[in-house]
Design an enzyme around this catalytic site. Structure first.
Site, short mmCIF file in Angstrom:
data_model
loop_
_atom_site.label_atom_id
_atom_site.label_comp_id
_atom_site.label_asym_id
_atom_site.label_seq_id
_atom_site.Cartn_x
_atom_site.Cartn_y
_atom_site.Cartn_z
CE LYS A 102 -15.97 -4.17 5.92
NZ LYS A 102 -14.90 -3.19 6.21
CD GLU B 77 -8.11 -5.16 8.66
OE1 GLU B 77 -9.20 -4.67 8.35
OE2 GLU B 77 -7.04 -4.89 8.08
CB SER C 172 -9.19 -2.56 0.47
OG SER C 172 -10.24 -3.28 -0.15
CD GLU D 198 -12.38 0.98 8.88
OE1 GLU D 198 -11.65 1.74 9.54
OE2 GLU D 198 -12.05 0.55 7.77
O1 KIV Z 1 -11.79 -2.60 2.62
C1 KIV Z 1 -11.62 -3.82 2.77
O2 KIV Z 1 -11.24 -4.56 1.86
C2 KIV Z 1 -11.89 -4.38 4.10
C3 KIV Z 1 -11.39 -5.76 4.39
C4 KIV Z 1 -9.92 -5.71 4.59
C5 KIV Z 1 -12.09 -6.37 5.51
O3 KIV Z 1 -12.48 -3.71 4.91
NA NA Z 2 -12.56 -1.52 4.46
#
Ligand code: KIV
Ligand code: NA
Length: 264
Positions: free
Chosen positions: A112, A181, A46, A114
């Site tokens: 993490k 999400e 983000s 996706e």
């Molecule tokens: O990039 C991010 O901040 C995220 C959150 C919205 C879970 O993946």
């Molecule tokens: Na993210």
């Protein structure tokens, strides 16, 4: 080793105490958040939107993520640091391993990514090599162009069944945590109850094992002037940023955030 590790998070889930996660991209916020009781700091891609001003997360690079992870690591006092693998950084197995190694060496304790069921092989390979993985399911911003916009996922029964099956499959593949999400809260609750690993939610209601927000959002900061429905601005009732972060931690722990009005 951070003070918070996977054992800590699993114990929190088992004792039904909510896990608090929040994004940070620099040392000052990492320090503030870890001192306020945030258990998991997410160095989210983000940052492409809130720091770099892009209209999606796609332009973010592994070098960007490593730079911010290094900064967060210096300020962190005991939280578990989770770093996002950015767009196309895990397209092949070799890329997945090399780019995850770069983030771990920058200071992350977990990565993490996706996706859905197709991630299983990559997740297994990472865990075998010592890298815990959180799988981000539901609305996956890196695939916004395929999804056709930032929309709630899993509203139809078939889609909901697939999401639950993916969650179970990725846990079986070795995922240590899941992140949901923008999914309906009933579905998020069902998924959280169907897996042993902690499930963190954003726009997924209060039935998940933990919550995450983008720190700019919960401080009421937004380039567009609009905040998503699932966000609460914690600055309106508090005196300063440290107090707002503390209020967020307390509200998640007390299961006061998210409230009904933040759910889908
Ligand atoms: O990039 C991010 O901040 C995220 C959150 C919205 C879970 O993946
Ligand atoms: Na993210």
């Amino acid at each position: 080793m951070p003070d918070v590790n996977l054992t800590t998070l699993y114990k929190l889930k088992q004792s039904a105490e909510k896990i608090v996660c929040l994004t940070a991209y620099d040392a000052t916020f990492a320090h503030l958040e870890s001192q306020a009781g945030v258990e998991v700091i997410l160095v989210g891609d983000s940052l492409g939107m809130v720091l770099q001003g892009h209209d999606s997360t796609l332009p973010v690079t592994v070098a960007d993520m490593a730079y911010h992870t290094r900064s967060v690591k210096r300020g962190n006092r005991g939280a578990l640091i989770m770093a996002d693998l950015p767009f196309m950084a895990y397209a092949t197995l070799e890329q997945t391993l090399n780019n995850s190694a770069a983030l771990m060496q920058a200071g992350a304790h977990m990565v993490k990514l996706e996706g859905a069921g197709w991630l299983a092989e990559n997740i297994t390979a990472l865990v075998q090599r010592g890298i815990p993985v959180c799988a981000h399911l539901g609305l996956t911003p890196q695939t916004v162009n395929v999804l056709g916009g930032y929309k709630v996922q899993g509203r139809e029964q078939a889609q909901a069944d697939t999401l639950l099956a993916d969650a179970v499959a990725l846990e079986a593949a070795g995922a240590s945590m899941l992140l949901l999400e923008c999914v309906p809260s009933d579905l998020a609750t069902r998924i959280s109850q169907s897996v042993k690993v902690p499930v963190i939610g954003i726009g997924a209601g209060s039935g998940t094992d933990g919550q995450v927000l983008v720190v700019h959002d919960m401080l009421g900061l937004s380039i567009s002037g609009r905040l998503p429905r699932f966000v609460k601005n914690f600055m309106t009732e508090t005196a300063d940023i440290p107090a707002a972060i503390k209020a967020y931690v307390d509200a998640v722990k007390a299961v006061e955030f998210p409230a009904r009005e933040h759910e889908f």
